[in-house]
Design an enzyme around this catalytic site. Structure first.
Site: not given
Length: 671
Positions: A251-253
């Site tokens: 994901g974006d993390g």
């Protein structure tokens, strides 16, 4: 012929797409690589201009004869025998749906034909994969000559021409199409968070990502992260000259960790220009949603979104990426590529963490719960308005060209090629779980309708190697016939050694071992790292003239850089990766739960600003300061919770480089 091609390709044309996007060799420094510009391309060909035309047999052998025509944007297939088709099904293969191709030969000693195979990922009318089919392969038999060598040359000519178009390389107008036209494949570092996407990220990576990028002939190494900030520690100790890009499969993390790790390095000015990419396998895939839209695909979720972004990665190409420097109340600083949120959005993001096993559905459930307990927050928002309105999109910046690419178009005689570089001594990688090649056993192909075998992953830059027999009942199986064999003087694959514990620091890198930290906190003394915030006075001091201040009760405040807040939430419809702006959106108190829900439903189409909601506000800014006056609340930066209190941020235009693939327009699909 041309008239038919124009009609067939009318829906596929992309006037704004230049054939100048490609993967290529990496210059000596990351900064030079990101700023290098390609040589001027030749005059663009019309989308329907035939580049190659020929007659081939089908495989498995059914007695069919096919006429193939290759244009800059599609491969046209027409059956000649046993009965020509007036409107052939599957007769148009858009290159936007092609990941790569390879050449093959029969294992039968009496078969003098050669073969080439095209890997496609067809789409349906609404952007989903056609009929649930996410991967297809078409194999063609070159048998027009008597000898195998002549047939092999013809199969290679088609495969090389197709790969040149996929990589954005112009075909030579006055020379033969030979393997020397193709540049050396780039080398990518893939970082996979195996816990992303309800724990399916690693499975999706093995089943979808690795086969596709192997089909495209990309060279890569892969590491599974093991804990929070593992990726951040890793990139702080990397010898970046070994890599053409860092791609996160999560994901974006994970990308937040990578970018902040690059900016924590002493050589941050050069390190941050390393191209980074994202392949969505997490619950929050906002940046991937923006990349998907930039590539011209319809909105997608799950595996469809992953395949779209993987296709764009295989095509090559990048854009400058604006980064937001965020200074927190303690004085520490972090960098954001996505959004700073306060109020309803950050509450939903953090409180839905307990539902992470639901994947992206956690945000839907969190929104319902947030609406049931809707809070308001008193605060002060100040911002420096953008001096001018956003201009038209700037020309995309592609990755630098390979040496072989500089001589494709008709031009004066090229300079002699430099001597081969000595083997590179790779820096250690922290607990790499897979230094490829990584064999993935797959079943053999037995008929056109059965699943094709996936490639065995390799690093040599050749065509995909096929596991099992490539053939159907009654047909001799095929073997790989790589377009780009490894040079005799170079090893088949340069693998990075594995170390346990903290990444080692090589003498050439001059980097100190990284220090683990928490999101938003600077490891060690990093006050001098990253660009200065020349628009921001210290927190707690008065703002300079020209700033606008709003004070009151808010339901939410969002400062977003790209267009998407989620894979299917378009918060800033007109935002671009490199517009030099932070887009401020806020909702004041007094909005009903129904109206707030209506806003988020409209955000799926990016039409929320057209609802005329009086509590909804927007401003384009270059910097902002947020001062929460409510004693308790949640602040997030790119979905990561940070310390609660005053913060301020400034846009640094084009500070990073994002692997986006070529730009496109949404296309109407056939059913």
């Amino acid at each position: 012929m041309n008239g038919n091609l124009e009609a067939a390709e009318q829906r596929e044309q992309r006037p704004d797409q230049e054939l100048t996007w490609s993967w290529g060799h990496r210059p000596r420094s990351a900064l030079d690589r990101a700023e290098a510009m390609a040589p001027p391309p030749p005059l663009p060909l019309a989308a329907s201009t035939p580049l190659l035309h020929g007659e081939f047999g089908s495989y498995p052998a059914r007695g069919s004869r096919l006429a193939l025509t290759l244009t800059p944007q599609a491969l046209h297939i027409q059956r000649l025998r046993p009965k020509p088709e007036a409107r052939p099904r599957g007769g148009l293969v858009p290159l936007a749906e092609v990941s790569g191709c390879c050449t093959l030969r029969s294992r039968s000693p009496t078969d003098q034909a050669a073969y080439f195979c095209v890997y496609t990922y067809p789409q349906g009318r609404h952007g989903g994969r056609l009929g649930g089919q996410r991967r297809a392969a078409r194999t063609f038999r070159a048998d027009g000559a008597v000898t195998y060598e002549e047939n092999r040359a013809e199969a290679q000519r088609w495969a090389i021409a197709l790969m040149c178009l996929l990589r954005g390389l112009p075909l030579p107008g006055d020379r033969e199409i030979t393997p020397e036209l193709l540049p050396k494949p780039p080398r990518l570092l893939l970082l996979v968070n195996p816990f992303g996407g309800r724990g399916l990220a690693w499975q999706w990576c093995k089943n979808h990502v690795l086969p596709m990028i192997s089909e495209a002939g990309l060279s890569f190494n892969l590491i599974r992260t093991e804990r929070q900030n593992h990726a951040r520690e890793l990139v702080q100790g990397l010898s970046l000259s070994e890599w053409d890009g860092i791609v996160t499969v999560s994901g974006d993390g994970l990308l937040f960790e990578v970018l902040n790790g690059l900016l924590d390095r002493p050589d941050w000015e050069e390190a941050v220009k390393t191209p980074v990419g994202i392949l969505p396998c997490g619950s929050g895939n906002a940046l991937a949603g923006a990349v998907n839209q930039h590539g011209g695909f319809e909105p997608a979720l799950g595996v469809d979104l992953l395949l779209n972004c993987s296709l764009l990665l295989c095509r090559g190409g990048s854009r400058p990426l604006d980064l937001l420097s965020v200074t927190l109340a303690s004085g520490s600083r972090c960098f954001s590529f996505l959004a700073v949120a306060w109020g309803f959005v950050s509450d939903v993001d953090i409180q839905s963490e307990r539902f992470r096993a639901l994947g992206s559905a956690r945000f839907t459930l969190g929104t319902v719960l947030g609406l049931a307990t809707l809070h308001t927050y008193r605060g002060r928002l100040s911002y420096l308005p953008a001096a001018v309105e956003p201009a038209s999109p700037a020309p995309a910046r592609g990755l630098p060209r390979a040496k072989s690419e500089l001589t494709l178009a008709p031009a004066p005689a090229p300079a002699p090629a430099p001597a081969p570089a000595p083997p590179v001594a790779h820096s250690p990688l922290h607990r790499s779980v897979s230094d490829l090649p990584l064999p993935l056993p797959q079943p053999a192909l037995t008929s056109p309708g059965s699943p094709e075998p996936l490639p065995i992953l390799s690093l040599n830059g050749g065509g995909p190697e096929l596991a099992g027999d490539w053939g159907g009942a009654g047909d001799a199986p095929l073997s790989p016939d790589p377009l780009l064999p490894s040079p005799p003087s170079s090893p088949k694959a340069l693998l990075s050694p594995i170390t346990e514990g903290v990444p080692e620091t090589t003498a050439s890198s001059g980097l100190a071992p990284p220090t683990p930290d928490v999101p938003g906190a600077a490891p060690g003394d990093t006050s001098a790292r990253g660009p200065p915030d020349h628009l921001l006075p210290p927190l707690g001091t008065p703002l300079p003239p020209g700033w606008v201040t709003l004070e009151g009760d808010f339901v939410l405040m969002l400062a977003i850089s790209p267009s998407h807040l989620g894979a299917d939430l378009v918060a800033a419809p007109h935002a671009r990766f490199d517009d030099g702006l932070v887009h401020l959106c806020w909702v004041r108190a007094g909005i009903s739960r129904t109206a707030l829900l209506r806003l988020f439903l409209a955000m799926e189409r990016g039409s929320h600003f057209s609802l005329g909601c009086p509590q909804l506000g927007y401003a384009a800014a270059r910097a902002f300061r947020l001062e929460p006056l409510t004693p308790r609340g949640v602040l997030t930066v790119d979905g990561e919770q940070v310390e609660y209190g005053p913060l301020q941020a400034q846009v640094h235009p084009g500070l990073g480089t994002l692997l986006t693939g070529p730009p496109g327009r949404r296309r109407s699909r056939e059913p």
